[in-house]
Design a protein around this motif. Structure first.
Motif, PDB file in Angstrom:
ATOM      1  N   MET A  80       1.353  -1.248  -0.117  1.00 48.14           N
ATOM      2  CA  MET A  80      -0.184   0.286   0.100  1.00 48.14           C
ATOM      3  C   MET A  80       1.054   1.120  -0.119  1.00 48.14           C
ATOM      4  O   MET A  80       0.344   2.445  -0.796  1.00 48.14           O
ATOM      5  CB  MET A  80      -0.784  -0.276   1.739  1.00 48.14           C
ATOM      6  N   LEU A  81       1.844   1.384   0.881  1.00 47.40           N
ATOM      7  CA  LEU A  81       2.923   2.499   0.506  1.00 47.40           C
ATOM      8  C   LEU A  81       3.198   2.690  -0.320  1.00 47.40           C
ATOM      9  O   LEU A  81       3.580   3.854  -1.045  1.00 47.40           O
ATOM     10  CB  LEU A  81       3.886   2.310   2.204  1.00 47.40           C
TER      11      LEU A  81
ATOM     12  N   ALA B  68       3.755   5.838  -4.925  1.00 42.24           N
ATOM     13  CA  ALA B  68       3.803   6.421  -6.592  1.00 42.24           C
ATOM     14  C   ALA B  68       3.018   7.396  -7.012  1.00 42.24           C
ATOM     15  O   ALA B  68       3.289   8.130  -8.211  1.00 42.24           O
ATOM     16  CB  ALA B  68       3.906   4.909  -7.077  1.00 42.24           C
ATOM     17  N   LEU B  69       1.481   7.323  -6.521  1.00 45.04           N
ATOM     18  CA  LEU B  69       0.916   8.415  -7.150  1.00 45.04           C
ATOM     19  C   LEU B  69       1.347   9.864  -6.280  1.00 45.04           C
ATOM     20  O   LEU B  69       1.195  10.311  -7.359  1.00 45.04           O
ATOM     21  CB  LEU B  69      -0.757   8.229  -6.361  1.00 45.04           C
TER      22      LEU B  69
ATOM     23  N   THR C  24      -6.170   0.997 -11.619  1.00 44.81           N
ATOM     24  CA  THR C  24      -5.017   0.608 -11.065  1.00 44.81           C
ATOM     25  C   THR C  24      -5.644   0.173 -10.331  1.00 44.81           C
ATOM     26  O   THR C  24      -7.191  -0.306  -9.416  1.00 44.81           O
ATOM     27  CB  THR C  24      -4.141   2.335 -10.846  1.00 44.81           C
ATOM     28  N   PRO C  25      -4.630  -0.693  -8.888  1.00 44.64           N
ATOM     29  CA  PRO C  25      -5.123  -0.863  -7.520  1.00 44.64           C
ATOM     30  C   PRO C  25      -4.908  -0.679  -7.019  1.00 44.64           C
ATOM     31  O   PRO C  25      -5.404  -0.750  -5.646  1.00 44.64           O
ATOM     32  CB  PRO C  25      -3.496  -2.742  -7.305  1.00 44.64           C
TER      33      PRO C  25
ATOM     34  N   GLU D 123      -6.689   5.135  -0.421  1.00 41.50           N
ATOM     35  CA  GLU D 123      -5.029   5.932  -1.068  1.00 41.50           C
ATOM     36  C   GLU D 123      -4.976   7.389  -2.128  1.00 41.50           C
ATOM     37  O   GLU D 123      -4.135   8.114  -2.051  1.00 41.50           O
ATOM     38  CB  GLU D 123      -4.224   4.369  -1.567  1.00 41.50           C
ATOM     39  N   ILE D 124      -6.193   6.725  -2.688  1.00 43.40           N
ATOM     40  CA  ILE D 124      -6.011   8.015  -3.725  1.00 43.40           C
ATOM     41  C   ILE D 124      -6.312   9.353  -3.431  1.00 43.40           C
ATOM     42  O   ILE D 124      -5.671  10.461  -3.553  1.00 43.40           O
ATOM     43  CB  ILE D 124      -7.507   8.143  -5.142  1.00 43.40           C
ATOM     44  N   LEU D 125      -6.692   9.096  -2.137  1.00 40.04           N
ATOM     45  CA  LEU D 125      -7.210  10.097  -1.113  1.00 40.04           C
ATOM     46  C   LEU D 125      -5.842  10.926  -0.945  1.00 40.04           C
ATOM     47  O   LEU D 125      -5.207  11.432  -0.615  1.00 40.04           O
ATOM     48  CB  LEU D 125      -8.098  10.237  -0.010  1.00 40.04           C
TER      49      LEU D 125
END
Length: 369
Positions: free
Chosen positions: A1-2, A7-8, A212-213, A218-220
């Protein structure tokens, strides 16, 4: 997750910093506004144009007029010979103040009688008129004190001795510039975050992000961190300019400053992401950001006291994170306040930040699925 979140975050920074327009928005406007506000946003009057109508011509009246000539804030631009000359000067805005001494001004003072002094002020700008009147009153008060002391007279039964705490010279710049840190930081943070999702929708990359996964949370997070980092860097630069260039004293601790800044940025980023999630285009995101910014600045107490606002309007100010951060900034800068004193300003920003982030997260999930 990290790794996915990092990456984002890396992608968001590349999207911001590789675009020349985005780099310009992040760097040039805040610096220009800081310099403009730092020099222009001031309640101090540096050049009060005044005219003198002196019917006395004695030593005493000339001594009083010499006080105005020597005062750095006053500039004499006309000497009037008749009462008919007053109105044209004021109407044309050639003078802000006209000082009129009657023919018996000096004689009345020498005889121990009150000597009237007429001050005519252009009242079209009431705030400027009141400041100018206070300047005139301070010059006359010093003249009266020296007159009483030189002749061994008894002064008035009550006498005001003024001591200005925290801002000894009453520099309005010391009041405005800390507030500018909050205003400019909120503006840039809001623009960065309010356009982030709308830009991807407009460019067609948001759909790619959905496959994407990455999860909505995670996007937030990935879109929150760049706004926080940019806000912290910009606030640090403005802090250095405020203390080193404008010489505004910083009496508090940096830990208090940055603690309040992070909570303030979280509330600003949350609001920006909320606007971005509701916007389909960058234009809608930009309009939404300005729709929030203008009332936020007006209701924050940046220029006008909140206590002077109607009671109903004051209730809306409690939803404005800039209101709390301005109090923190001014107390940290001028008073050296610590966490214990400012706790009641920290927790409302934390609540606003948590509420906006949760609502933005819900909108992300709602708009994605």
């Amino acid at each position: 997750m990290l790794q996915r979140i990092l990456a984002l975050i890396h992608k968001e920074f590349l999207a911001l910093l590789k675009d020349p327009k985005s780099r310009t928005v992040l760097i040039v406007p805040p610096l220009i506004q800081l310099l403009v506000f730092g020099y222009a946003a001031s309640f101090d009057l540096k050049q009060i144009h005044y005219a003198v109508y002196n019917e006395d011509r004695g030593v005493t009246s000339r001594e009083l007029m010499a006080r105005f000539t020597g005062a750095p804030s006053f500039r004499q631009v006309a000497e009037i010979r008749s009462e008919a000359e007053i109105a044209p000067l004021v109407d044309a805005r050639d003078v802000l103040v006209t000082i009129h001494l009657g023919p018996r001004f000096g004689a009345d003072l020498e005889a121990g009688r009150p000597a009237p002094l007429q001050v005519i002020i252009d009242g079209r700008n009431s705030n400027t008129a009141m400041i100018a009147l206070n300047y005139v009153r301070s010059v006359v008060d010093r003249f009266n004190d020296d007159w009483i002391a030189a002749r061994g007279l008894r002064g008035p039964p009550a006498r005001i001795e003024v001591r200005d705490w925290f801002n000894p010279n009453l520099e309005s710049r010391w009041f405005f510039i800390p507030g500018i840190i909050g205003m400019l930081t909120l503006m840039v943070t809001m623009l960065v975050t309010a356009l982030t999702v709308a830009r991807e929708r407009e460019q067609g990359t948001f759909d790619q992000l959905l496959v994407t996964p990455l999860r909505p949370a995670e996007i937030l997070i990935g879109k929150t961190v760049p706004g926080l980092v940019i806000g912290i860097i910009q606030a640090t630069v403005i802090l250095l300019i405020a203390t080193q260039w404008f010489e505004v004293p910083f009496m508090g601790r940096l830990s208090v400053f940055y603690g309040g800044l992070i909570l303030f940025l979280l509330s600003g980023v949350g609001t920006g992401l909320l606007i971005s999630a509701l916007s389909a285009t960058q234009q809608q995101g930009l309009l939404g950001a300005f729709l929030f910014m203008v009332p936020a600045v007006i209701l924050s107490g940046f220029a006008t006291p909140i206590a002077n606002m109607p009671q109903l309007v004051q209730l809306f100010t409690y939803l404005d994170p800039l209101r709390y951060f301005l109090i923190i900034l001014r107390k940290v800068f001028l008073e050296g306040a610590g966490f214990d004193i400012l706790l009641d300003q920290f927790w409302p920003m934390a609540l606003i930040g948590a509420g906006t982030m949760l609502l933005a997260g819900w909108l992300f999930r709602h708009r994605m699925y």
